[in-house]
Design a protein around this motif. Structure first.
Motif, short mmCIF file in Angstrom:
data_model
loop_
_atom_site.label_atom_id
_atom_site.label_comp_id
_atom_site.label_asym_id
_atom_site.label_seq_id
_atom_site.Cartn_x
_atom_site.Cartn_y
_atom_site.Cartn_z
N MET A 1 10.36 -9.47 -4.53
CA MET A 1 10.81 -7.73 -4.85
C MET A 1 10.25 -6.98 -3.60
O MET A 1 8.99 -7.00 -3.40
N LYS A 2 10.91 -6.04 -3.25
CA LYS A 2 10.45 -5.04 -2.15
C LYS A 2 9.63 -3.91 -3.06
O LYS A 2 9.84 -3.40 -4.10
N ASN A 3 8.52 -3.63 -2.46
CA ASN A 3 7.61 -2.82 -3.00
C ASN A 3 8.28 -1.29 -3.13
O ASN A 3 8.05 -0.67 -3.93
N GLU A 4 9.31 -0.81 -2.20
CA GLU A 4 10.07 0.30 -2.53
C GLU A 4 10.80 0.50 -3.89
O GLU A 4 10.71 1.51 -4.31
N ARG A 5 11.20 -0.55 -3.90
CA ARG A 5 12.12 -0.76 -5.28
C ARG A 5 11.07 -0.72 -6.44
O ARG A 5 11.34 -0.05 -7.51
N PHE A 7 8.15 0.78 -6.49
CA PHE A 7 7.70 2.32 -6.79
C PHE A 7 8.72 3.24 -7.62
O PHE A 7 8.55 4.04 -8.28
N ALA A 8 10.20 2.56 -7.38
CA ALA A 8 11.24 3.61 -7.97
C ALA A 8 11.60 3.14 -9.37
O ALA A 8 12.21 3.99 -10.04
N VAL A 9 11.21 1.92 -9.80
CA VAL A 9 11.49 1.47 -11.27
C VAL A 9 10.87 2.44 -12.32
O VAL A 9 11.54 2.68 -13.23
N LEU A 10 9.61 2.73 -12.12
CA LEU A 10 9.09 3.53 -13.54
C LEU A 10 9.21 4.72 -13.16
O LEU A 10 8.85 5.51 -12.02
N LEU A 11 9.54 5.59 -14.23
CA LEU A 11 9.91 7.11 -13.94
C LEU A 11 8.98 7.88 -14.38
O LEU A 11 8.48 8.86 -13.92
N ALA A 12 8.49 7.52 -15.63
CA ALA A 12 7.39 8.28 -16.54
C ALA A 12 6.88 7.70 -17.68
O ALA A 12 7.54 6.83 -18.34
N PRO A 13 5.70 7.93 -18.01
CA PRO A 13 5.31 7.41 -19.47
C PRO A 13 5.93 8.10 -20.44
O PRO A 13 6.07 9.46 -20.38
N GLN A 35 18.16 2.90 -14.96
CA GLN A 35 18.82 2.26 -15.81
C GLN A 35 19.01 0.74 -15.40
O GLN A 35 19.52 0.04 -16.32
N ASP A 36 18.91 0.38 -14.07
CA ASP A 36 19.30 -0.86 -13.96
C ASP A 36 18.00 -1.68 -13.80
O ASP A 36 18.00 -2.87 -13.00
N ALA A 37 16.90 -1.33 -14.08
CA ALA A 37 15.60 -2.10 -14.13
C ALA A 37 15.64 -3.29 -14.92
O ALA A 37 16.39 -3.18 -15.99
N THR A 38 15.12 -4.45 -14.55
CA THR A 38 15.08 -5.64 -15.40
C THR A 38 13.82 -5.86 -15.61
O THR A 38 12.69 -5.03 -15.13
N LYS A 39 13.45 -6.68 -16.64
CA LYS A 39 11.97 -6.97 -17.29
C LYS A 39 11.10 -7.58 -16.24
O LYS A 39 9.97 -6.99 -16.08
N GLN A 40 11.70 -8.35 -15.35
CA GLN A 40 10.87 -8.72 -14.42
C GLN A 40 10.17 -7.83 -13.20
O GLN A 40 9.15 -7.46 -12.85
N GLU A 41 11.20 -6.69 -13.03
CA GLU A 41 10.82 -5.50 -12.11
C GLU A 41 9.81 -4.69 -12.86
O GLU A 41 8.90 -4.37 -12.17
N VAL A 42 10.12 -4.32 -13.93
CA VAL A 42 9.15 -3.43 -14.78
C VAL A 42 7.58 -4.04 -14.92
O VAL A 42 6.78 -3.64 -14.50
N LYS A 43 7.45 -5.41 -15.12
CA LYS A 43 6.31 -6.03 -15.11
C LYS A 43 5.57 -6.19 -13.78
O LYS A 43 4.54 -5.66 -13.79
N ALA A 44 6.49 -6.42 -12.83
CA ALA A 44 5.90 -6.53 -11.28
C ALA A 44 5.33 -4.81 -10.83
O ALA A 44 4.14 -4.78 -10.41
N ALA A 45 6.18 -3.99 -11.37
CA ALA A 45 5.69 -2.58 -11.25
C ALA A 45 4.56 -2.19 -11.83
O ALA A 45 3.79 -1.47 -11.16
N VAL A 46 4.47 -2.39 -13.02
CA VAL A 46 3.26 -2.14 -13.89
C VAL A 46 1.97 -2.87 -13.25
O VAL A 46 1.00 -2.29 -13.36
N GLU A 47 2.12 -4.19 -13.04
CA GLU A 47 0.93 -4.91 -12.34
C GLU A 47 0.58 -4.13 -11.22
O GLU A 47 -0.78 -4.38 -10.82
N MET A 48 1.68 -3.75 -10.27
CA MET A 48 1.12 -3.45 -9.08
C MET A 48 0.57 -2.20 -9.03
O MET A 48 -0.52 -1.77 -8.32
N LEU A 49 1.23 -1.25 -9.73
CA LEU A 49 0.69 0.25 -9.79
C LEU A 49 -0.44 0.35 -10.56
O LEU A 49 -1.56 1.12 -10.18
N PHE A 50 -0.76 -0.23 -11.83
CA PHE A 50 -1.98 0.11 -12.52
C PHE A 50 -3.02 -0.94 -12.61
O PHE A 50 -4.04 -0.96 -13.33
N LYS A 51 -2.66 -2.13 -12.02
CA LYS A 51 -3.73 -3.26 -11.58
C LYS A 51 -4.07 -3.86 -13.06
O LYS A 51 -5.07 -3.87 -13.27
N VAL A 52 -3.09 -4.14 -13.89
CA VAL A 52 -3.25 -4.62 -15.09
C VAL A 52 -2.42 -5.92 -15.40
O VAL A 52 -1.72 -6.28 -14.57
#
Length: 99
Positions: A1-5, A7-13, A35-52
């Motif tokens: 998955m692309k890093n730009e994508r 970064f755009a997946v998560l809007l706000a907590p 609106q078109d985020a998938t579970k895999q994208e959300v998982k990858a975004a959270v792991e990349m941004l928050f290091k968890v």
């Protein structure tokens, strides 16, 4: 998955009574996502941004409410939320940088 994508997946907590209760009881964090985020994208975004490490992701779609603006009927926009379950011992602290 692309890093730009990612970064755009998560809007706000989502910060509400329900989300803080879920965070304390089930070690989950709620996010508004695009609106078109998938579970895999959300998982990858959270792991990349928050290091968890993420255990699982549940996504729900919330329909916008029908409202009236004066005499004209209208509708609030639809929202998509993701509940991210973190592995044991993992934590996201949003108040870290605030002083």
């Amino acid at each position: 998955m692309k890093n730009e994508r990612l970064f755009a997946v998560l809007l706000a907590p989502v910060v509400s009574e329900k989300s803080t209760y879920i965070a304390e009881k089930h070690n989950q964090v709620a996010f508004r996502v695009i609106q078109d985020a998938t579970k895999q994208e959300v998982k990858a975004a959270v792991e990349m941004l928050f290091k968890v490490q993420v255990e699982s992701v549940q996504i729900l779609n919330r329909r916008g409410k029908e409202k009236r603006f004066g005499r004209t009927p209208g509708r609030r926009r639809d929202a998509r939320k993701a509940y991210v379950c973190l592995k044991a011992g993992q934590e996201i602290n949003f108040a870290e940088g605030v002083k």
